[in-house]
Design a protein around this motif. Structure first.
Motif, PDB file in Angstrom:
ATOM      1  N   GLU A   1       0.838  -1.204   0.000  1.00 40.54           N
ATOM      2  CA  GLU A   1       0.000   0.000   0.000  1.00 40.54           C
ATOM      3  C   GLU A   1       0.868   1.247   0.000  1.00 40.54           C
ATOM      4  O   GLU A   1       1.928   1.279   0.632  1.00 40.54           O
ATOM      5  CB  GLU A   1      -0.904   0.037   1.232  1.00 40.54           C
ATOM      6  CG  GLU A   1      -2.012  -0.999   1.235  1.00 40.54           C
ATOM      7  CD  GLU A   1      -2.948  -0.820   2.409  1.00 40.54           C
ATOM      8  OE1 GLU A   1      -4.145  -1.100   2.258  1.00 40.54           O
ATOM      9  OE2 GLU A   1      -2.473  -0.392   3.491  1.00 40.54           O
ATOM     10  N   THR A   2       0.394   2.266  -0.693  1.00 39.47           N
ATOM     11  CA  THR A   2       1.031   3.576  -0.640  1.00 39.47           C
ATOM     12  C   THR A   2       0.023   4.643  -1.016  1.00 39.47           C
ATOM     13  O   THR A   2      -0.855   4.411  -1.850  1.00 39.47           O
ATOM     14  CB  THR A   2       2.254   3.643  -1.582  1.00 39.47           C
ATOM     15  OG1 THR A   2       2.914   4.893  -1.405  1.00 39.47           O
ATOM     16  CG2 THR A   2       1.848   3.495  -3.048  1.00 39.47           C
ATOM     17  N   GLN A   3       0.112   5.808  -0.349  1.00 40.19           N
ATOM     18  CA  GLN A   3      -0.739   6.945  -0.683  1.00 40.19           C
ATOM     19  C   GLN A   3       0.029   7.900  -1.591  1.00 40.19           C
ATOM     20  O   GLN A   3       1.217   8.155  -1.362  1.00 40.19           O
ATOM     21  CB  GLN A   3      -1.178   7.690   0.582  1.00 40.19           C
ATOM     22  CG  GLN A   3      -2.244   6.970   1.373  1.00 40.19           C
ATOM     23  CD  GLN A   3      -1.750   6.617   2.756  1.00 40.19           C
ATOM     24  OE1 GLN A   3      -1.602   5.449   3.075  1.00 40.19           O
ATOM     25  NE2 GLN A   3      -1.472   7.608   3.577  1.00 40.19           N
ATOM     26  N   ILE A   4      -0.688   8.436  -2.587  1.00 43.54           N
ATOM     27  CA  ILE A   4      -0.051   9.315  -3.568  1.00 43.54           C
ATOM     28  C   ILE A   4      -0.952  10.529  -3.791  1.00 43.54           C
ATOM     29  O   ILE A   4      -2.163  10.369  -4.014  1.00 43.54           O
ATOM     30  CB  ILE A   4       0.178   8.569  -4.909  1.00 43.54           C
ATOM     31  CG1 ILE A   4       1.014   7.309  -4.679  1.00 43.54           C
ATOM     32  CG2 ILE A   4       0.833   9.480  -5.941  1.00 43.54           C
ATOM     33  CD1 ILE A   4       1.062   6.382  -5.876  1.00 43.54           C
TER      34      ILE A   4
ATOM     35  N   GLN B   1      -8.241   3.698  -4.100  1.00 41.63           N
ATOM     36  CA  GLN B   1      -9.334   4.305  -3.345  1.00 41.63           C
ATOM     37  C   GLN B   1      -8.994   5.780  -3.104  1.00 41.63           C
ATOM     38  O   GLN B   1      -7.825   6.109  -2.876  1.00 41.63           O
ATOM     39  CB  GLN B   1      -9.507   3.623  -1.986  1.00 41.63           C
ATOM     40  CG  GLN B   1      -9.789   2.129  -2.051  1.00 41.63           C
ATOM     41  CD  GLN B   1      -9.808   1.516  -0.670  1.00 41.63           C
ATOM     42  OE1 GLN B   1     -10.693   1.790   0.151  1.00 41.63           O
ATOM     43  NE2 GLN B   1      -8.809   0.694  -0.372  1.00 41.63           N
ATOM     44  N   PRO B   2     -10.000   6.663  -3.147  1.00 45.05           N
ATOM     45  CA  PRO B   2      -9.736   8.076  -2.810  1.00 45.05           C
ATOM     46  C   PRO B   2      -9.559   8.222  -1.302  1.00 45.05           C
ATOM     47  O   PRO B   2     -10.298   7.625  -0.514  1.00 45.05           O
ATOM     48  CB  PRO B   2     -10.996   8.777  -3.303  1.00 45.05           C
ATOM     49  CG  PRO B   2     -12.058   7.735  -3.272  1.00 45.05           C
ATOM     50  CD  PRO B   2     -11.388   6.430  -3.582  1.00 45.05           C
ATOM     51  N   VAL B   3      -8.563   8.995  -0.887  1.00 42.77           N
ATOM     52  CA  VAL B   3      -8.302   9.218   0.530  1.00 42.77           C
ATOM     53  C   VAL B   3      -7.988  10.693   0.760  1.00 42.77           C
ATOM     54  O   VAL B   3      -7.573  11.417  -0.155  1.00 42.77           O
ATOM     55  CB  VAL B   3      -7.116   8.356   1.035  1.00 42.77           C
ATOM     56  CG1 VAL B   3      -7.457   6.886   1.005  1.00 42.77           C
ATOM     57  CG2 VAL B   3      -5.854   8.637   0.220  1.00 42.77           C
ATOM     58  N   GLY B   4      -8.211  11.141   1.999  1.00 43.25           N
ATOM     59  CA  GLY B   4      -7.788  12.474   2.408  1.00 43.25           C
ATOM     60  C   GLY B   4      -6.432  12.382   3.081  1.00 43.25           C
ATOM     61  O   GLY B   4      -6.225  11.557   3.978  1.00 43.25           O
TER      62      GLY B   4
ATOM     63  N   SER C   1      -4.894  18.346   4.216  1.00 43.52           N
ATOM     64  CA  SER C   1      -6.220  18.252   3.586  1.00 43.52           C
ATOM     65  C   SER C   1      -6.155  18.027   2.086  1.00 43.52           C
ATOM     66  O   SER C   1      -7.079  18.377   1.347  1.00 43.52           O
ATOM     67  CB  SER C   1      -7.034  19.528   3.875  1.00 43.52           C
ATOM     68  OG  SER C   1      -7.202  19.707   5.257  1.00 43.52           O
ATOM     69  N   ARG C   2      -5.081  17.400   1.634  1.00 44.26           N
ATOM     70  CA  ARG C   2      -4.957  17.134   0.196  1.00 44.26           C
ATOM     71  C   ARG C   2      -5.721  15.874  -0.189  1.00 44.26           C
ATOM     72  O   ARG C   2      -5.603  14.858   0.491  1.00 44.26           O
ATOM     73  CB  ARG C   2      -3.491  16.950  -0.187  1.00 44.26           C
ATOM     74  CG  ARG C   2      -2.621  18.175  -0.040  1.00 44.26           C
ATOM     75  CD  ARG C   2      -1.175  17.801  -0.315  1.00 44.26           C
ATOM     76  NE  ARG C   2      -0.281  18.937  -0.127  1.00 44.26           N
ATOM     77  CZ  ARG C   2       1.041  18.838  -0.094  1.00 44.26           C
ATOM     78  NH1 ARG C   2       1.612  17.630  -0.209  1.00 44.26           N
ATOM     79  NH2 ARG C   2       1.791  19.907   0.070  1.00 44.26           N
ATOM     80  N   PRO C   3      -6.500  15.905  -1.274  1.00 39.59           N
ATOM     81  CA  PRO C   3      -7.093  14.653  -1.780  1.00 39.59           C
ATOM     82  C   PRO C   3      -6.000  13.803  -2.420  1.00 39.59           C
ATOM     83  O   PRO C   3      -5.113  14.324  -3.108  1.00 39.59           O
ATOM     84  CB  PRO C   3      -8.107  15.136  -2.823  1.00 39.59           C
ATOM     85  CG  PRO C   3      -7.582  16.459  -3.274  1.00 39.59           C
ATOM     86  CD  PRO C   3      -6.892  17.077  -2.083  1.00 39.59           C
TER      87      PRO C   3
END
Length: 404
Positions: free
Chosen positions: A267-270, A296-299, A303-305
């Motif tokens: 997993e990684t958020q971008i 999946q969309p995450v915050g 507060s960046r999408p």
């Protein structure tokens, strides 16, 4: 139950032996020839099929007879030399069944990597010589299309004999095994042995097919054996020069139709990558062997999408998937965890419809059929060919299955 195939290779493996074994198993020659025509190389060769004996064993022998070029003697006859990008264009333009297309591209790409390693050049710059010639394209694509026709889902292979001596190639006399074969063996850590025959027993084409498609090398897997196809090699040897292709189904446990396995979740958020890149990332991850990829969309902070990218893969594939993520995205870190997943026993069967055969995926729980789904790619190809909606083709396949 899963449809299995096993290459038993006491005298090695070559592309023409694979084709012979598939035809011996009942793959229609007309089915293969239809896809050869789509490759737009039919004017370059003629396929000759015959029944022969190797040490008293009857087998099917396939020879790709190359057409002579105008004004060229048989001594100087050769097939067209091609680079990897040209071969990829031929395969992608032939509208092969999706699985056969993926297998074919993977085989040629692995072969290009091996040849590039031998010559110290990038895979796309490899001049394939014999390997990229017409007969190799016929052998590789024909093998993949034939395995697709048989509904093979998993393939295994025996240990391979080394052979010996020398062979004449485009770069002169080469020791056997030739360098490209050794590279392919090394990458998959293939078990090899000496059977006492000093001939070229495993060709680059045969090695590429086996090392790309086989899940593992060694004894045959637990299976119920349904058929055996025999593909003859060209030479008469001290052993019957025959590739034996076993075809059957996996043996399911009588107590359960589900199985548990360990998978790795990456997993990684971008939040700073062009959204257009994600489609390419998906393709690259699946090419590396990922079982599933989703977003999946995450915050995120400030507060960046952002996007949460998740990859599920086998433990041994995790390093390759991590490499893809680091190379193709802007992330600076990847989380890794191990999880257990339970999967239902599955099998693929073909159902005849008014538009042609469509593969159906069946899932079982406690020996009872719980899910029936037509293969998406088959439905999509028929929908495009006949200018129909995918939904109509999908419903037609389901109706044909339940009415049979």
């Amino acid at each position: 139950m899963t449809k299995l195939a096993y290459f038993e290779c006491p005298t090695g493996i070559a592309g023409d032996m694979c084709l012979g074994a598939l035809l011996d198993l009942g793959v229609p020659l007309s089915f293969l020839q239809d896809y050869f025509r789509r490759l737009d190389i039919e004017q370059e060769f003629e396929l000759q099929v015959s029944s022969v004996h190797r040490q008293s064993q009857q087998a099917t022998y396939v020879r790709v007879e190359l057409e002579k070029e105008a004004g060229q003697s048989s001594e100087h006859q050769h097939s067209h030399h091609r680079h990897l990008p040209e071969i990829e264009r031929l395969v992608l333009g032939a509208e092969l069944p999706k699985q056969a297309e993926l297998w074919s591209l993977d085989i040629f790409r692995n072969l290009a990597i091996a040849e590039g390693k031998v010559h110290g050049i990038e895979p796309n710059r490899v001049h394939f010589h014999e390997v990229g010639a017409t007969d190799a394209i016929v052998d590789i694509v024909g093998t993949c299309v034939g395995l697709y026709w048989l509904g093979v889902e998993e393939l295994f292979c025996s240990a391979l004999p080394t052979g010996g001596g020398t062979v004449k190639a485009a770069h002169g006399q080469l020791p056997v095994p030739v360098p490209a074969v050794l590279q392919l063996w090394q990458r998959r850590q293939v078990p090899v042995y000496d059977n006492g025959i000093d001939k070229e027993l495993v060709t680059p084409t045969g090695a590429a097919i086996a090392t790309t498609l086989a899940q593992s090398f060694g004894p045959p897997p637990p299976m119920s054996l349904h058929q055996i196809g025999l593909g003859a090699g060209t030479l008469d040897l001290s052993l019957p020069n025959v590739l034996r292709l076993w075809l059957g189904e996996s043996v399911a446990s009588p107590s359960s139709s589900s199985q548990s396995e360990t998978v790795v979740v990456l997993e990684t958020q971008i939040d700073d990558l062009n959204p257009q890149a994600f489609g390419y990332v998906f393709e690259a991850l699946f090419q590396a062997g990922a079982l599933d990829v989703f977003t999946q969309p995450v915050g995120m902070k400030k507060s960046r999408p952002g996007i949460l990218l998740t990859v599920i893969c086998q433990p041994e594939i995790a390093p390759a998937c991590e490499t893809v993520i680091f190379k193709e995205t802007s992330t600076l870190g990847i989380r890794r965890s191990q999880q257990q997943r339970t999967t239902l026993q599955r099998e693929i069967k073909a159902v005849d419809t008014v538009y042609g055969p469509i593969q159906i995926k069946l899932a079982y729980h406690h020996q009872q059929l719980v899910n029936v789904q037509p293969e998406y790619e088959d439905c999509a190809q028929i929908a495009q060919t006949h200018h129909l909606s995918w939904q109509h083709v999908h419903q037609t396949a389901l109706l044909a299955w339940y009415q049979q």
